[in-house]
Enzyme design. Structure first.
Site, PDB file in Angstrom:
ATOM      1  N   ARG A  99       8.157  -6.771  -9.251  1.00  0.00           N
ATOM      2  CA  ARG A  99       7.563  -7.477 -10.432  1.00  0.00           C
ATOM      3  C   ARG A  99       7.573  -8.625 -10.964  1.00  0.00           C
ATOM      4  O   ARG A  99       9.363  -8.543 -10.922  1.00  0.00           O
ATOM      5  CB  ARG A  99       7.245  -6.500 -10.881  1.00  0.00           C
ATOM      6  CG  ARG A  99       5.973  -5.527 -10.373  1.00  0.00           C
ATOM      7  CD  ARG A  99       4.704  -6.738 -10.514  1.00  0.00           C
ATOM      8  NE  ARG A  99       3.429  -4.868 -10.799  1.00  0.00           N
ATOM      9  CZ  ARG A  99       3.255  -5.644  -9.590  1.00  0.00           C
ATOM     10  NH1 ARG A  99       3.303  -6.307  -8.486  1.00  0.00           N
ATOM     11  NH2 ARG A  99       2.224  -4.396  -9.060  1.00  0.00           N
ATOM     12  N   GLU A 116       1.540 -15.343 -13.433  1.00  0.00           N
ATOM     13  CA  GLU A 116       1.364 -15.590 -12.346  1.00  0.00           C
ATOM     14  C   GLU A 116      -0.729 -16.395 -12.551  1.00  0.00           C
ATOM     15  O   GLU A 116      -1.244 -15.574 -13.105  1.00  0.00           O
ATOM     16  CB  GLU A 116       0.831 -14.736 -11.152  1.00  0.00           C
ATOM     17  CG  GLU A 116       2.357 -14.289 -10.916  1.00  0.00           C
ATOM     18  CD  GLU A 116       2.443 -12.758  -9.872  1.00  0.00           C
ATOM     19  OE1 GLU A 116       1.139 -12.269  -9.268  1.00  0.00           O
ATOM     20  OE2 GLU A 116       3.540 -12.762  -9.386  1.00  0.00           O
ATOM     21  N   HIS A 156       2.756 -14.668  -4.374  1.00  0.00           N
ATOM     22  CA  HIS A 156       3.012 -12.965  -4.625  1.00  0.00           C
ATOM     23  C   HIS A 156       2.184 -12.591  -2.836  1.00  0.00           C
ATOM     24  O   HIS A 156       0.479 -12.316  -3.240  1.00  0.00           O
ATOM     25  CB  HIS A 156       1.569 -12.689  -6.116  1.00  0.00           C
ATOM     26  CG  HIS A 156       2.427 -10.956  -6.594  1.00  0.00           C
ATOM     27  ND1 HIS A 156       1.425 -10.355  -7.360  1.00  0.00           N
ATOM     28  CD2 HIS A 156       1.554  -9.675  -5.237  1.00  0.00           C
ATOM     29  CE1 HIS A 156       1.793  -9.675  -7.808  1.00  0.00           C
ATOM     30  NE2 HIS A 156       1.774  -8.979  -5.938  1.00  0.00           N
TER      31      HIS A 156
HETATM   32  N1  LIG Z   1       4.016  -8.201  -3.741  1.00  0.00           N
HETATM   33  C1  LIG Z   1       3.917  -7.386  -3.707  1.00  0.00           C
HETATM   34  O1  LIG Z   1       2.489  -7.939  -3.254  1.00  0.00           O
HETATM   35  C2  LIG Z   1       3.844  -5.719  -3.874  1.00  0.00           C
HETATM   36  C3  LIG Z   1       3.152  -4.779  -3.010  1.00  0.00           C
HETATM   37  C4  LIG Z   1       3.450  -3.886  -3.638  1.00  0.00           C
HETATM   38  C5  LIG Z   1       3.951  -2.691  -4.487  1.00  0.00           C
HETATM   39  N2  LIG Z   1       5.048  -3.387  -5.214  1.00  0.00           N
HETATM   40  C6  LIG Z   1       5.757  -3.304  -5.786  1.00  0.00           C
HETATM   41  O2  LIG Z   1       7.109  -3.164  -5.458  1.00  0.00           O
HETATM   42  C7  LIG Z   1       7.190  -2.482  -6.812  1.00  0.00           C
HETATM   43  C8  LIG Z   1       8.147  -0.989  -6.185  1.00  0.00           C
HETATM   44  O3  LIG Z   1       7.234  -0.492  -4.930  1.00  0.00           O
HETATM   45  P1  LIG Z   1       7.425   1.311  -4.422  1.00  0.00           P
HETATM   46  O4  LIG Z   1       5.685   1.272  -4.255  1.00  0.00           O
HETATM   47  O5  LIG Z   1       7.949   1.307  -3.407  1.00  0.00           O
HETATM   48  O6  LIG Z   1       7.160   2.232  -5.450  1.00  0.00           O
HETATM   49  P2  LIG Z   1       8.075   3.776  -5.712  1.00  0.00           P
HETATM   50  O7  LIG Z   1       7.225   4.131  -7.514  1.00  0.00           O
HETATM   51  O8  LIG Z   1       8.165   4.692  -4.459  1.00  0.00           O
HETATM   52  O9  LIG Z   1       9.564   3.134  -5.916  1.00  0.00           O
HETATM   53  C9  LIG Z   1      10.282   2.774  -6.670  1.00  0.00           C
HETATM   54  C10 LIG Z   1      11.435   3.436  -7.404  1.00  0.00           C
HETATM   55  O10 LIG Z   1      12.149   2.170  -8.578  1.00  0.00           O
HETATM   56  C11 LIG Z   1      12.692   3.697  -9.338  1.00  0.00           C
HETATM   57  N3  LIG Z   1      13.166   2.961 -10.175  1.00  0.00           N
HETATM   58  C12 LIG Z   1      12.293   3.086 -11.767  1.00  0.00           C
HETATM   59  N4  LIG Z   1      13.649   2.918 -12.574  1.00  0.00           N
HETATM   60  C13 LIG Z   1      14.632   2.428 -12.242  1.00  0.00           C
HETATM   61  C14 LIG Z   1      15.612   1.186 -12.671  1.00  0.00           C
HETATM   62  N5  LIG Z   1      15.250   1.307 -13.764  1.00  0.00           N
HETATM   63  N6  LIG Z   1      16.694   0.791 -12.076  1.00  0.00           N
HETATM   64  C15 LIG Z   1      16.546   1.350 -10.588  1.00  0.00           C
HETATM   65  N7  LIG Z   1      15.863   1.655  -9.777  1.00  0.00           N
HETATM   66  C16 LIG Z   1      14.448   2.069 -10.626  1.00  0.00           C
HETATM   67  C17 LIG Z   1      12.212   4.588  -8.825  1.00  0.00           C
HETATM   68  O11 LIG Z   1      13.288   5.924  -9.368  1.00  0.00           O
HETATM   69  C18 LIG Z   1      11.897   4.392  -7.826  1.00  0.00           C
HETATM   70  O12 LIG Z   1      12.161   5.395  -6.814  1.00  0.00           O
HETATM   71  C19 LIG Z   1       6.979  -2.051  -7.753  1.00  0.00           C
HETATM   72  O13 LIG Z   1       7.289  -3.250  -8.624  1.00  0.00           O
HETATM   73  C20 LIG Z   1       5.752  -2.120  -7.353  1.00  0.00           C
HETATM   74  O14 LIG Z   1       4.103  -2.941  -8.255  1.00  0.00           O
HETATM   75  C21 LIG Z   1       4.465  -5.357  -5.263  1.00  0.00           C
HETATM   76  O1  LIG Z   2       0.882  -3.737  -7.096  1.00  0.00           O
HETATM   77  C1  LIG Z   2       0.601  -4.304  -5.818  1.00  0.00           C
HETATM   78  O2  LIG Z   2      -0.022  -3.769  -5.202  1.00  0.00           O
HETATM   79  C2  LIG Z   2       1.408  -5.466  -5.546  1.00  0.00           C
HETATM   80  O3  LIG Z   2       1.228  -6.546  -6.141  1.00  0.00           O
HETATM   81  C3  LIG Z   2      -0.266  -6.488  -4.499  1.00  0.00           C
HETATM   82  O4  LIG Z   2      -0.734  -6.974  -5.511  1.00  0.00           O
HETATM   83  P1  LIG Z   2      -2.051  -7.821  -4.920  1.00  0.00           P
HETATM   84  O5  LIG Z   2      -3.096  -6.865  -4.423  1.00  0.00           O
HETATM   85  O6  LIG Z   2      -2.601  -8.898  -5.781  1.00  0.00           O
HETATM   86  O7  LIG Z   2      -1.803  -8.544  -3.496  1.00  0.00           O
END
Ligand SMILES: NC(=O)c1ccc[n+]([C@@H]2O[C@H](COP(=O)([O-])OP(=O)(O)OC[C@H]3O[C@@H](n4cnc5c(N)ncnc54)[C@H](O)[C@@H]3O)[C@@H](O)[C@H]2O)c1
Ligand SMILES: O=C(O)[C@H](O)COP(=O)(O)O
Length: 526
Positions: free
Chosen positions: A230, A259, A278
């Site tokens: 994020r 963004e 993203h």
């Molecule tokens: N770039 C993209 O398009 C995209 C796509 C999917 C998810 N994401 C993002 O990726 C991140 C992870 O997603 P996920 O599905 O693995 O989530 P998840 O909930 O499975 O994992 C997140 C982990 O972070 C840990 N956590 C929470 N607070 C913390 C802290 N202060 N320090 C260290 N660890 C901590 C939690 O214990 C958990 O294990 C999220 O921010 C999500 O929004 C981004």
């Molecule tokens: O949180 C998510 O699932 C990712 O950040 C993906 O975002 P998007 O659906 O806008 O690609």
């Protein structure tokens, strides 16, 4: 027919599912004011990260029942505002896990081998092999911050590339980290030792600007940071300054504080910085997954069913829902029934989970029971999302107990409501997989399926009373579909439960209570 607004680009597979139950309008690129102007027409809103669903939009969405986020992060939705309005917010917690993890891995390798800049140079017509000498990831240390779904997949793949893995996640056990091949360490140690630091945490007040001038100063001057989680977890100004000053090796970012990314020092940096717009979830597979996952949930909610991944219904994950769905229906029916028997204002609701339910999660059942209990007062305004809040605001105290010893049924649920007009209780069980049966009313054993219109009497068990009640109902043209008496001792007190075909006409309850031997009568509509 319901109406669904899709305001970000969603795979057609999702639109097809929504179209089975609703009219679907796809309107991309709406400005906030445009969205506010039209949202009042819609029962559901389906979004990705592009639409900011603010309190204003939620307030204007007077018909909204559900907001579906085709992806993971709901930080673009004012979830507390939606919860207050009883709007379910759902997401797809796993649909894009692999896509996001692979994007992070691609970033690690692209950064190490300068793929984007080398590619751009060849495309410009150059053949420069000296400027793009890279580094191997083999035997290097990867620091994974956040060992959840995405972080653990990144770690598992990185392990196969021969990387040494450190992880920081305060909510993960050492055993779990070791299973994935990671050594769980404190954050400072990870910052000091990692050659690559990849972030997979949510953005929270604790993680905002986790990477800042102070923490950057702890890292190796060759360290590379990858953020596919994020925007806002990294202080971008501090990062750009550290890279420029050679204090760290570089960064690959997919997400940004704001963004689309506006004016930024990061854009001016060279091959040590990679920026993508993203794209973590942007694979064909992930988009099909999340669109189907969320569209199915919107469809279910529009059909009056619970959603499997609601972020604002406590304790209701997909696995829990699968197991508890029939029992939630039971809890809701019993809540509705005991609320009507109790009448008046309920002050305490005792919930006893019995038999196999005693070892189950209680929160979804409590929420369902409260939803049923409050239905008479709030009708369609109460749902799984706001039932707990509404109950709390009405001062209803919930007391939960468990008793695993029950033998007649696999699991039963016992609800006792105490209010301004007294105390009443009901118990129910499931026959077979999901057929609800009432097994006890006010302590009297019965065995009847609930029906839409019911009449309960408390009376003395004595000859002729059933006949008199039958004649009285007949004289008011009330047809009895089924009837059962529950008693504890012969000629003692008893309860009669009748299913009737229509609502009881006005005034008849007063006549019923006048029948000698009948002490009380209650009519309910379920
Ligand atoms: N770039 C993209 O398009 C995209 C796509 C999917 C998810 N994401 C993002 O990726 C991140 C992870 O997603 P996920 O599905 O693995 O989530 P998840 O909930 O499975 O994992 C997140 C982990 O972070 C840990 N956590 C929470 N607070 C913390 C802290 N202060 N320090 C260290 N660890 C901590 C939690 O214990 C958990 O294990 C999220 O921010 C999500 O929004 C981004
Ligand atoms: O949180 C998510 O699932 C990712 O950040 C993906 O975002 P998007 O659906 O806008 O690609």
């Amino acid at each position: 027919m319901s109406k669904v607004l899709v305001s970000d680009s969603i795979d057609q597979a999702g639109i097809d599912i929504l179209s089975q139950v609703a009219t679907v309008d796809v309107k991309l690129g709406l400005k906030p004011a445009e969205l506010i102007a039209i949202i009042g027409e819609y029962d559901a809103l389906m979004i990705r990260s592009g639409t900011r669903v603010t309190q204003e939009i939620i307030d204007a969405g007077t018909q909204l029942k559900i907001i579906g986020r085709a992806g993971v992060g709901v930080d673009n939705v004012d979830v507390p505002a939606a919860t207050r309005r009883g709007i379910v917010v759902v997401n797809s917690p796993e649909g894009n896990t692999i896509a996001a993890a692979e994007h992070a891995l691609a970033m690690i390798l692209a950064l190490s081998r300068h793929i984007p800049d080398a590619n751009a140079s060849v495309k410009r017509g150059a053949w420069d092999r000296n400027s793009f000498v890279g580094a191997e990831v083999y035997k290097k240390t990867l620091g994974v911050v956040g060992l959840g779904k995405i972080g653990s997949h990144v770690a598992a793949v990185a392990k196969t590339m021969g990387m040494k893995l450190l992880a920081y996640d305060p909510f993960i056990s050492t055993e779990r980290a070791e299973q994935i091949g990671c050594q769980l360490v404190e954050l400072d140690l990870l910052f000091q030792q990692a050659d690559y630091i990849t972030l997979h945490i949510p953005k929270t007040p604790e993680t905002t600007h986790l990477i800042n001038a102070t923490t950057l100063a702890k890292m190796k001057p060759t360290a590379r940071i990858i953020n596919c989680a994020r925007g806002g977890i990294i202080d971008e100004v501090a990062l750009a300054a550290a890279i420029k000053a050679g204090k760290i090796g570089g960064a690959a970012l997919d997400v940004f504080e704001s963004e689309p990314l506006g004016e930024s020092e990061l854009r001016s940096l060279g091959k040590e910085v990679i920026l993508t717009p993203h794209l973590g979830a942007s694979t064909t597979e992930a988009q099909v997954n999340v669109a189907i996952d969320v569209a199915e949930q919107i469809r279910d909610v529009l059909l009056g069913l619970p959603a499997r991944s609601a972020v604002n219904i406590p304790g209701l994950g997909p696995d829990v829902l699968e197991e508890l769905k029939p029992y939630m229906q039971l809890a809701e029916t019993l809540g509705n029934l005991v609320g009507q028997l109790a009448g008046g204002r309920v002050e305490v609701l005792n919930i006893r989970l019995q038999g196999e339910l005693a070892t189950n999660k209680s929160q979804p059942l409590i929420v369902a029971a409260l939803k049923g209990l409050l239905y008479q007062a709030l009708r369609e305004r109460v749902n799984y999302v706001n039932a707990s809040i509404e109950a709390k605001e009405r001062g209803i105290r919930v007391i939960e107990t468990r008793d695993a010893s029950i033998r007649d049924y696999a699991g039963t649920l016992h609800l006792e409501a105490t209010g301004t007009l007294g105390t009443h209780s009901v118990t129910g069980a499931l026959l077979g997989e999901r057929e609800i049966h009432l097994t006890d009313v006010d302590g009297f054993p019965i065995n009847v399926p609930p029906s839409k219109y019911m009449l309960f009497t408390l009376h003395r068990d004595m000859p002729g009373i059933i006949g008199k009640l039958g004649s009285l109902l007949g004289s008011f043209n009330v047809n009895i579909a089924s009837m059962q008496v529950g008693r504890k001792i012969v000629r003692g007190d008893a309860v009669m439960a009748l299913s009737i075909d229509d609502p009881l006409p006005e005034g008849i309850l007063d006549e019923i209570i006048k029948v000698p031997g009948i002490r009380d009568a209650y009519t309910v509509t379920l």
